[in-house]
Design a protein around this motif. Structure first.
Motif: not given
Length: 133
Positions: A19, A35, A39, A43, A70, A87, A90
């Motif tokens: 992150g 994100a 986030t 996650t 997403t 995405e 993530l």
């Protein structure tokens, strides 16, 4: 065998690590990315908790829910940034969190590889566009 809270802490740390890169690149204001550091940390924790509490089936359900969220975020932001890197990162972070519950060392290695790919965007783009011909 380690205590589950240690694995959860490693998963959380790996999400924070990934992150950090995304937070630096998501921008500010109304065009910022969806994100960031929090986030990605949550996650990774989601993946770890899903595998710890419900096994593979709960992990599949959690990743499917995350994929839906997403997709909505991508659809909302695709006008300003058509890329899918954040995405995909993530979704990978959720899987890294799950992996941390069974193999912390491998999860750490994969997280380092993800951050390396994310952080070297300028160099990779330069190589692909200018160096290769």
């Amino acid at each position: 065998m380690t205590a589950p809270w240690i694995n959860l802490a490693v998963a959380l740390a790996l999400g924070l690590f990934i992150g950090l890169d995304r937070e630096r690149r998501k921008g500010d204001g109304p065009t910022r990315g969806a994100a960031g550091i929090r986030t990605f940390a949550l996650t990774a924790l989601l993946g770890a908790l899903a595998i710890q509490i419900g096994g593979n089936w709960l992990l599949v359900a959690a990743v499917c829910g995350l994929a839906a969220l997403t997709a909505i975020a991508y659809w909302h932001g695709s006008r300003t940034d058509p890329g899918l890197t954040s995405e995909v990162a993530l979704l990978a972070t959720a899987m890294i969190g799950a992996l941390a519950m069974s193999d912390m060392l491998l999860a750490c290695g994969v997280a380092v590889a993800v951050v390396a790919v994310l952080a070297t965007k300028p160099a990779l783009h330069h190589f692909a566009k200018r160096t290769l011909s």
